[in-house]
Design an enzyme around this catalytic site. Structure first.
Site, PDB file in Angstrom:
ATOM      1  N   CYS A 112       0.676  -9.395  -0.807  1.00 44.71           N
ATOM      2  CA  CYS A 112       0.647  -8.049  -0.283  1.00 44.71           C
ATOM      3  C   CYS A 112       1.127  -8.018   1.292  1.00 44.71           C
ATOM      4  O   CYS A 112       2.239  -7.929   1.691  1.00 44.71           O
ATOM      5  CB  CYS A 112      -0.507  -7.160  -0.534  1.00 44.71           C
ATOM      6  SG  CYS A 112      -0.432  -5.458  -0.395  1.00 44.71           S
ATOM      7  N   HIS A 220      -1.506  -7.684  -6.282  1.00 43.03           N
ATOM      8  CA  HIS A 220      -2.562  -8.546  -6.153  1.00 43.03           C
ATOM      9  C   HIS A 220      -2.888  -9.102  -7.185  1.00 43.03           C
ATOM     10  O   HIS A 220      -3.696  -8.647  -8.052  1.00 43.03           O
ATOM     11  CB  HIS A 220      -3.715  -7.331  -5.767  1.00 43.03           C
ATOM     12  CG  HIS A 220      -3.422  -7.119  -4.450  1.00 43.03           C
ATOM     13  ND1 HIS A 220      -3.897  -7.476  -3.167  1.00 43.03           N
ATOM     14  CD2 HIS A 220      -2.834  -5.697  -3.855  1.00 43.03           C
ATOM     15  CE1 HIS A 220      -3.728  -7.111  -1.925  1.00 43.03           C
ATOM     16  NE2 HIS A 220      -2.904  -5.834  -2.530  1.00 43.03           N
ATOM     17  N   GLU A 222      -4.467 -11.931  -7.375  1.00 50.04           N
ATOM     18  CA  GLU A 222      -5.723 -12.671  -6.987  1.00 50.04           C
ATOM     19  C   GLU A 222      -6.852 -11.814  -7.740  1.00 50.04           C
ATOM     20  O   GLU A 222      -8.117 -12.502  -8.085  1.00 50.04           O
ATOM     21  CB  GLU A 222      -5.883 -12.792  -5.701  1.00 50.04           C
ATOM     22  CG  GLU A 222      -6.416 -11.692  -5.054  1.00 50.04           C
ATOM     23  CD  GLU A 222      -5.496 -10.396  -4.574  1.00 50.04           C
ATOM     24  OE1 GLU A 222      -4.484 -10.837  -4.845  1.00 50.04           O
ATOM     25  OE2 GLU A 222      -6.057  -9.503  -4.354  1.00 50.04           O
TER      26      GLU A 222
HETATM   27  N1  LIG Z   1      -1.453  -2.892   5.045  1.00 43.48           N
HETATM   28  C1  LIG Z   1      -0.106  -3.420   4.312  1.00 43.48           C
HETATM   29  C2  LIG Z   1      -0.552  -4.357   3.158  1.00 43.48           C
HETATM   30  C3  LIG Z   1      -1.081  -3.824   1.997  1.00 43.48           C
HETATM   31  C4  LIG Z   1      -2.505  -4.910   1.428  1.00 43.48           C
HETATM   32  O1  LIG Z   1      -2.222  -5.866   1.804  1.00 43.48           O
HETATM   33  N2  LIG Z   1      -3.539  -4.250   0.856  1.00 43.48           N
HETATM   34  C5  LIG Z   1      -4.444  -5.015   0.317  1.00 43.48           C
HETATM   35  C6  LIG Z   1      -5.752  -4.146   0.915  1.00 43.48           C
HETATM   36  C7  LIG Z   1      -5.851  -3.153  -0.203  1.00 43.48           C
HETATM   37  C8  LIG Z   1      -7.244  -2.268   0.415  1.00 43.48           C
HETATM   38  O2  LIG Z   1      -8.543  -2.707   0.080  1.00 43.48           O
HETATM   39  O3  LIG Z   1      -7.109  -1.337   0.821  1.00 43.48           O
HETATM   40  C9  LIG Z   1       0.275  -2.095   3.553  1.00 43.48           C
HETATM   41  O4  LIG Z   1      -0.255  -1.090   3.331  1.00 43.48           O
HETATM   42  O5  LIG Z   1       1.489  -2.143   3.228  1.00 43.48           O
END
Ligand SMILES: N[C@@H](CCC(=O)NCCCC(=O)O)C(=O)O
Length: 256
Positions: A112, A220, A222
């Site tokens: 991500c 995701h 994981e």
């Molecule tokens: N911020 C970036 C990457 C998005 C990301 O890594 N999301 C994982 C977290 C999910 C959550 O709990 O909000 C984008 O928004 O593209």
């Protein structure tokens, strides 16, 4: 059992009146249960971080997701409030380790925010609020209270035939989850597309001519390790690459 140690860069988080170095538990557990490796959380340092000091001591690099975004100055864009929130210490630590891990051939799995950092670290750019772009779907995290529902798989991806992701998965159109508002715009020269969403959003990349495992995914895996074959295969392949590195490459690099 010595199955290898994998670095996971922390995020900077603030709560209870303190600044914390933190990594989400789902990545720690996926490394242990999905890859069979020992995770090691690496503090995010905006200055003074020595990637080689860390990478000399690990056998792989797992780059986690995060709600924060890569600062657009890293890809030549003037930052606006809409590009945030930011985590400059995470940017500095994560992208330094990504560049050096690729140069050293250390196994790398970027998830991500991780695939976005991989693209930027190698010279690519990102698009912000991709759901507002013509023809794009909404890839944002669903606003639901239940985390399993938020991380539920919800759209197919088309795995590119003949690529390294195709070799890992037996399913050409797996369903994946989606929790992002940014995406790859200009693809870095050293990356090749491994999977696309139906709206042409890049969902997976690999590093061209990488000496080792070097895969980035926008979704995701994981989160569903242990219950989803696509997730399991990705983390099993990463764990196998980490063990190969530990047995074959690390002793040679140590002898140099
Ligand atoms: N911020 C970036 C990457 C998005 C990301 O890594 N999301 C994982 C977290 C999910 C959550 O709990 O909000 C984008 O928004 O593209």
């Amino acid at each position: 059992m010595q199955n290898g140690v994998v670095a996971i860069p922390a995020d900077i988080r603030e709560f209870e009146g303190y600044v914390w170095q933190a990594a989400p538990e789902q990545y720690v557990q996926a490394a242990i249960r999905g890859s069979g490796v020992q995770p090691l959380i690496v503090p995010a340092l905006e200055v003074g971080f020595d990637a080689d000091q860390v990478l000399d001591r690990v056998d792989g690099l797992l780059i986690s997701g995060s709600r924060t975004n890569v600062h657009p100055s890293h890809y030549g864009i003037k930052a606006t409030e809409g590009h945030g929130p930011f985590d400059p210490a995470r940017d500095a630590t994560s992208m330094a380790m990504i560049r050096r891990a690729i140069e050293r051939g250390l196994p790398l799995l970027a998830i991500c925010r991780g695939i976005q950092e991989l693209n930027v670290a190698l010279g690519g750019t990102l698009a912000n609020e991709i759901q507002e772009l013509p023809g794009r779907s909404d890839h944002r995290k669903p606003e639901v209270p239940d985390r399993d529902e938020a991380f539920a798989v919800r759209h197919p991806i088309a795995v590119q035939p003949g690529g390294c992701l195709a070799a890992i998965l037996e399913d050409e159109k797996p369903m994946v989850n989606s929790l992002h508002r940014q995406g790859i715009s200009d693809l870095a020269p050293r990356l090749t597309v491994e999977a696309l969403a139906e709206d042409e959003t890049i969902e997976a990349v690999s590093v061209i001519d990488a000496p080792g495992f070097a895969l980035g995914v926008q979704w995701h895996p994981e989160y569903w390790v242990g219950t989803d074959p696509t997730s399991d295969k990705i983390f099993q392949a990463f764990g196998a690459a980490v063990r190969r590195w530990r047995l074959e490459a690390r002793p040679m690099q140590a002898a140099e």
